[in-house]
Motif scaffolding. Structure first.
Motif, PDB file in Angstrom:
ATOM      1  N   LEU A 154      37.735  64.967  76.111  1.00 36.35           N
ATOM      2  CA  LEU A 154      37.538  63.082  76.118  1.00 36.35           C
ATOM      3  C   LEU A 154      38.909  63.342  75.853  1.00 36.35           C
ATOM      4  O   LEU A 154      39.701  61.637  76.246  1.00 36.35           O
ATOM      5  CB  LEU A 154      35.878  62.218  75.931  1.00 36.35           C
ATOM      6  CG  LEU A 154      35.229  62.546  77.059  1.00 36.35           C
ATOM      7  CD1 LEU A 154      34.488  62.097  75.718  1.00 36.35           C
ATOM      8  CD2 LEU A 154      35.542  61.393  78.010  1.00 36.35           C
ATOM      9  N   VAL A 201      39.743  53.738  82.692  1.00 37.56           N
ATOM     10  CA  VAL A 201      38.992  53.773  83.944  1.00 37.56           C
ATOM     11  C   VAL A 201      39.205  55.032  84.936  1.00 37.56           C
ATOM     12  O   VAL A 201      38.159  54.912  85.114  1.00 37.56           O
ATOM     13  CB  VAL A 201      38.497  52.444  84.542  1.00 37.56           C
ATOM     14  CG1 VAL A 201      37.466  52.468  85.383  1.00 37.56           C
ATOM     15  CG2 VAL A 201      38.349  51.257  83.324  1.00 37.56           C
ATOM     16  N   LEU A 204      38.776  57.959  83.549  1.00 32.43           N
ATOM     17  CA  LEU A 204      37.401  58.885  83.136  1.00 32.43           C
ATOM     18  C   LEU A 204      37.313  59.157  84.886  1.00 32.43           C
ATOM     19  O   LEU A 204      36.095  60.641  84.660  1.00 32.43           O
ATOM     20  CB  LEU A 204      36.340  57.600  82.725  1.00 32.43           C
ATOM     21  CG  LEU A 204      36.792  57.188  80.888  1.00 32.43           C
ATOM     22  CD1 LEU A 204      35.113  55.440  80.902  1.00 32.43           C
ATOM     23  CD2 LEU A 204      36.779  58.321  80.471  1.00 32.43           C
ATOM     24  N   MET A 208      35.754  62.765  85.627  1.00 27.13           N
ATOM     25  CA  MET A 208      34.344  62.949  86.147  1.00 27.13           C
ATOM     26  C   MET A 208      34.628  64.017  87.515  1.00 27.13           C
ATOM     27  O   MET A 208      34.131  65.495  87.504  1.00 27.13           O
ATOM     28  CB  MET A 208      33.606  62.392  85.815  1.00 27.13           C
ATOM     29  CG  MET A 208      32.234  62.159  86.512  1.00 27.13           C
ATOM     30  SD  MET A 208      31.749  63.324  85.328  1.00 27.13           S
ATOM     31  CE  MET A 208      30.927  62.510  83.824  1.00 27.13           C
ATOM     32  N   VAL A 225      32.480  60.774  93.872  1.00 27.80           N
ATOM     33  CA  VAL A 225      33.078  60.113  92.814  1.00 27.80           C
ATOM     34  C   VAL A 225      34.029  59.171  93.358  1.00 27.80           C
ATOM     35  O   VAL A 225      34.049  57.987  93.004  1.00 27.80           O
ATOM     36  CB  VAL A 225      33.918  61.041  91.373  1.00 27.80           C
ATOM     37  CG1 VAL A 225      34.126  59.988  90.362  1.00 27.80           C
ATOM     38  CG2 VAL A 225      32.887  61.673  90.588  1.00 27.80           C
ATOM     39  N   PRO A 228      31.812  55.261  94.337  1.00 29.71           N
ATOM     40  CA  PRO A 228      32.105  53.853  94.088  1.00 29.71           C
ATOM     41  C   PRO A 228      33.015  53.696  93.637  1.00 29.71           C
ATOM     42  O   PRO A 228      33.616  52.311  93.574  1.00 29.71           O
ATOM     43  CB  PRO A 228      31.255  54.858  92.530  1.00 29.71           C
ATOM     44  CG  PRO A 228      31.059  55.284  93.010  1.00 29.71           C
ATOM     45  CD  PRO A 228      31.791  56.467  94.333  1.00 29.71           C
ATOM     46  N   SER A 232      34.528  49.607  94.506  1.00 25.90           N
ATOM     47  CA  SER A 232      34.963  48.763  93.327  1.00 25.90           C
ATOM     48  C   SER A 232      36.420  47.841  93.329  1.00 25.90           C
ATOM     49  O   SER A 232      36.295  46.689  93.515  1.00 25.90           O
ATOM     50  CB  SER A 232      34.890  49.713  91.718  1.00 25.90           C
ATOM     51  OG  SER A 232      35.473  48.743  90.938  1.00 25.90           O
ATOM     52  N   PHE A 236      36.922  44.130  93.965  1.00 25.91           N
ATOM     53  CA  PHE A 236      38.133  43.556  93.435  1.00 25.91           C
ATOM     54  C   PHE A 236      39.004  42.796  94.730  1.00 25.91           C
ATOM     55  O   PHE A 236      38.930  41.823  93.549  1.00 25.91           O
ATOM     56  CB  PHE A 236      38.921  44.635  92.461  1.00 25.91           C
ATOM     57  CG  PHE A 236      40.028  43.799  91.304  1.00 25.91           C
ATOM     58  CD1 PHE A 236      38.740  43.430  90.289  1.00 25.91           C
ATOM     59  CD2 PHE A 236      41.378  43.935  91.851  1.00 25.91           C
ATOM     60  CE1 PHE A 236      40.120  43.192  89.761  1.00 25.91           C
ATOM     61  CE2 PHE A 236      41.755  43.278  90.330  1.00 25.91           C
ATOM     62  CZ  PHE A 236      40.977  43.014  88.919  1.00 25.91           C
TER      63      PHE A 236
END
Lengths: 484, 437
Positions: A154, A201, A204, A208, A225, A228, A232, A236
């Motif tokens: 991370l 974001v 991340l 993943m 992945v 989504p 998103s 927006f």
């Protein structure tokens, strides 16, 4: 990028050379480049870039489209494929990460003007950023992407994403100076801060992707992945489109007033602008400024409820007609009552003709009983009425209007608001002729006889302003004449 | 559009009483939930840490749910997210149902525990909403219990016995199986949702199912993909994957809410603009709203989908805007009695105003063509024209006599002005009890 200058060409050329230097080592025979991964990621990123406006999203957007959303093109905001890039940064050796970026960036859709230069520049900056980020991630322990060590990935991932974002911001600032001739002091302002959160974001999501890519499930799981993320970004974009449509509708309310009362054209927009100047000077919060702006723009919306024949009447108004016109704040309040977000703007619309001494309408409130927003709009309204040209008289210079405002402060207007407006004018000036987009229509209002429809103010507390439309200074009987 | 402030001005009341299909679905979901909870209490939680983590995720998703009660169907719902107000909760529930291992270690929660955790977390997430006085949205919970039960039943037994791994291994085919299973689950959910909506509102089933399926393409696919990714990532990387991947999804949920909010204010603004003609005295009180609600019902009766219905609704709300440019009001606001050329002129003026509002161009087109003979009109314009004339003729409150007389007048003009099909649809809609609009 207008006509590209020599400096811009030189700047872009340097960036391209550096990018080539970053990416070429991957192609050398000595490099152990994982070609399948590079190829797959490159294809994936290219697909993302090409899919900015995909048929699916267009089908979904049917019925939610807006005509009046300038600046916001259909489809995704740029670079929604960012997680793919960052997954490449986490998965590949640095040079290969830079290489995987290039096809997608070179194939991307872009504006018409200087399209080739834009694409090349885009590819070069992304390659540089990817290389830098991958170097940082490699130094932090690239093996951590393997599942059992996941939490340890991370931190390096966050560091790499930050570097990616910082390099992009630095290079973008440079090109703003070289090609768009921004002044160097302001070119970088806010570039990094604005883009860091979305990039983190995306980082991340990229991490993943990388984890799933290396897992036993393989690349197909990583692909999931993206769905989504895509939705998103789409939401927006929809949000911005809808917001623009909403603002267009507010304007339409104002323009509907213009249909009836043609000679106050542009007045509403300018009152909105002046109200914001006052509110900002008073130190109001940003979201309240928005509400105040709407209050200024919509303050006369109640004129929709006044018979057109009355609004367009030439010659003096009878007391009966004046009373009808004086109903317009209440009509306005009635119209906007259902619009939840307007908040205190609704009070401003209802009370913008109240006077500090309690002789205004509709309720005759006095002093601090009048809502603050209404006091702001009243000053802005009076100011614009004096400084704009009406058919029956010419505009006054700003200085004369300021003197007039100072004189009516206290009895009619709130002195605090007047002081704020004067201070704001001293700081920013005033451009009365600025008319925002969308107020075009019948360009020239029908000529009206230059009639003085505003009875001279017998014993008005503020002699002089009564004849000025928008100020409503004339005492009872007959303040409505001043309104027009 | 009456005095209730910023609420949805065009919401349509529900049919009162609970239809049998709804009772059936609720009973099935309730029975499954009770069985699952009882079984889990009896046997105790296996892997309590994992159950707690996923339960927390679902509860948070439920807490972050938007304010409006989910089945906000009276209004325009082209927003694919209208259907699902707690995507994070649904994704978490699906992920728990499809969770086979955590960080490489096999899990041992079965079908019933998966359902029990989803139910318990859902109930916890509900508490604040109920406390704030919002309805508990039982339909959604029932649907979720049933879908999670279905997905877990198709996955858990096969996985824990090792048969799945024996058949298709642990690679791409495994992903394909899960994707297929999710698609099937989503399909069942859409069928169920449409059936519930049908039972509650009495609207035709076909368009309802079509709308559900369309929303499946948007937010539905994202929810399913997210649930799957969470399950897979947790299997690979352990519970760490939960917060890491839920952050992006939480942001999606927030932007959905902002989108829904701005959409709501947009609708309020359009409704206000429509009311301007009433306040100006050009049209009778409530005319625009009545025409909008009736047009929507007629459009639904004629099988229009949600996207078309919202265009129709905007057009119906603003159909009289053109009258604002008249110097004198038309008597009673009833344009139906004017000479055709004048009607057409007002319609064109209205279209010019509507074009500036940022609504889709179709809306302006409908407003412009509302006065044309019906053979030259698109279907929504025919609906607006017919319903507008009906409202003018029936004189607002209507009453049985007024309604019949107005319909009779419309039927006499079906040669040129009104399409017979639309008039008959209007008659069918009007014959229903009030709540079923």
């Amino acid at each position: 990028m207008r006509q590209l200058s020599v400096a811009a060409y030189a700047y872009i050329g340097c960036a391209v050379l550096a990018a080539v230097g970053c990416a070429v080592p991957a192609a050398l025979p000595s490099a152990s480049t994982p070609w399948p991964t590079v190829g797959l990621l490159a294809v994936l990123y290219a697909a993302c870039e090409r899919m900015r406006s995909c048929p699916l999203s267009r089908a979904l957007a049917r019925g939610a489209r807006s005509g009046g959303a300038p600046g916001h093109a259909e489809g995704m905001p740029p670079r929604w494929g960012c997680p793919v890039l960052l997954a490449g940064v986490f998965l590949l050796p640095p040079a290969a990460a830079a290489l995987a970026v290039l096809p997608g960036a070179l194939l991307s859709r872009t504006e018409e003007r200087a399209a080739t230069a834009r694409r090349v520049w885009h590819a070069a900056e992304l390659a540089l950023a990817a290389r830098a980020a991958a170097e940082v991630f490699g130094a932090g322990g690239s093996r951590a992407v393997l599942a059992p060590e996941f939490p340890y990935a991370l931190l390096p991932a966050a560091a790499a994403t930050t570097v990616f974002c910082a390099v992009l911001a630095a290079l973008d600032g440079g090109v703003l100076i070289a090609a768009e001739r921004h002044p160097p002091r302001t070119a970088w302002r806010g570039l990094l801060l604005r883009s860091l959160a979305p990039h983190l974001v995306h980082g991340l999501a990229g991490l993943m992707m990388a984890v799933l890519w290396r897992s036993s499930y393989g690349p197909p799981a990583a692909l999931l992945v993206l769905l989504p993320m895509y939705i998103s970004c789409w939401v927006f974009a929809q949000y911005h489109r809808e917001r623009a449509a909403h603002q267009a509708t507010i304007r339409a309310l104002v323009q509907a007033v213009d249909l009836k009362d043609r000679y106050t054209r542009g007045h509403s927009e300018r009152v909105g602008r002046a109200s914001v100047m006052i509110a900002r000077e008073l130190g109001m919060a940003e979201d309240r400024l928005d509400v105040i702006r709407f209050a200024g723009i919509l303050h006369d919306v109640g004129k929709l409820g006044v018979p057109t024949r009355l609004l367009r009447k030439d010659g003096p108004l009878t007391p009966e007609e004046r009373r009808v016109i004086e109903l317009h704040p209440e009509y306005g309040h009635e119209i906007v009552r259902g619009i939840g977000f307007l908040g205190e703007a609704r009070a401003a619309i209802l009370h913008h003709h109240e006077r500090m001494d309690g002789t205004g309408y509709p309720y005759g409130l006095r002093g601090r009983e009048i809502p603050e927003s209404a006091r702001v709009v009243a000053v802005a309204d009076a100011f614009d009425a004096m400084t704009s040209t009406r058919s029956y008289r010419r505009a006054r210079p700003v200085a004369a209007a300021v003197t007039e405002l100072r004189r009516s402060a206290g009895a009619q207007l709130d002195p605090r608001m007047v002081r704020a407006l004067v201070a704001a004018l001293a700081r920013h000036g005033w451009q009365p002729e600025v008319v925002t987009a969308g107020t075009e229509g019948p360009a020239v209002p029908p000529p009206r006889p230059a009639l003085h429809r505003h009875p001279a103010p017998e014993a008005g507390p503020v002699p002089g302003t009564a004849a000025l439309p928008g100020t409503a200074t004339a005492p009872h009987p007959g303040p409505a004449g001043g309104e027009r | 559009m009456s005095a209730d402030g910023p609420g949805d001005p065009l919401a349509v009341p529900y049919r009162t009483g609970t239809p049998r299909a709804v009772v059936l679905v609720h009973a099935a979901a309730g029975a499954l939930a009770c069985l699952a909870l009882g079984h889990t209490l009896w046997r105790g939680l296996s892997d309590p840490g994992i159950a707690l983590a996923f339960g927390a995720l679902i509860a948070v998703g439920e807490l972050a749910r938007g304010g409006s009660a989910p089945p906000a169907r009276g209004g325009a719902g082209t927003l694919p997210g209208d259907r699902e107000s707690a995507p994070l909760g649904v994704a978490g529930a699906l992920a728990y149902a499809l969770l086979g291992e955590v960080g490489g270690r096999a899990t041992s929660h079965g079908v019933l525990q998966a359902v029990a955790v989803v139910v318990a977390a859902g109930l916890v997430g509900l508490v604040p909403h109920v406390a704030l006085g919002r309805g508990p949205a039982l339909d959604h919970i029932a649907r979720r219990v049933l879908t999670v039960g279905f997905a877990a039943t198709c996955f858990q037994p096969l996985y824990t016995t090792g048969r799945l791994a024996a058949w298709i291994g642990n690679g791409s085919y495994y992903i394909c199986y899960l994707l297929g299973l999710l698609a099937l689950t989503a399909l069942c959910d859409a069928v169920l949702a449409a059936a519930l909506a049908r039972a509650r509102t009495g609207w035709p089933y076909g368009p309802l199912l079509r709308d559900e399926l369309r929303s499946l393409l948007g937010i539905g696919s994202a929810i399913c993909a997210t649930g799957l990714v969470i399950a897979l990532a947790t299997a690979v990387a352990g519970l760490w994957a939960l917060p890491v991947f839920c952050l992006p999804l939480l942001l999606t949920q927030l932007s959905f809410r902002r989108y829904a909010a701005v959409r709501a204010t947009y609708r309020q603004t359009i409704a206000s603009l429509a009311r301007a003609t009433e306040i100006a005295g050009y049209t009778p009180q409530g005319h625009a709203r009545r025409v909008a609600v009736l047009s929507r019902a007629v459009g639904r009766e004629l099988g229009l989908g949600e996207a078309d219905l919202s265009v129709l609704e905007y057009a119906a709300l603003m159909h009289d805007i053109g009258q604002l440019s008249l110097v004198d009001p038309v008597t009673g606001g009833a344009t139906a009695g004017l000479p055709p050329a004048e009607q057409r002129r007002i319609a064109l003026l209205g279209g010019a105003v509507v074009r500036r509002t940022g609504v889709p161009a179709e809306v302006a087109m409908i407003v412009e063509r509302q006065a044309d003979p019906f053979r030259d009109q698109p279907l929504p314009a025919r609906i607006v024209r017919t319903v507008n004339a009906y409202d003018d003729l029936a004189g607002g409150d209507g009453g049985p006599g007024g309604t019949l007389r107005a319909l009779e007048r419309l039927r006499l003009s079906t040669a040129q002005d009104f399409e017979p099909r639309v008039v008959e649809a209007l008659a069918r809609v009007l014959a229903r009890p009030f709540g079923a609009l």
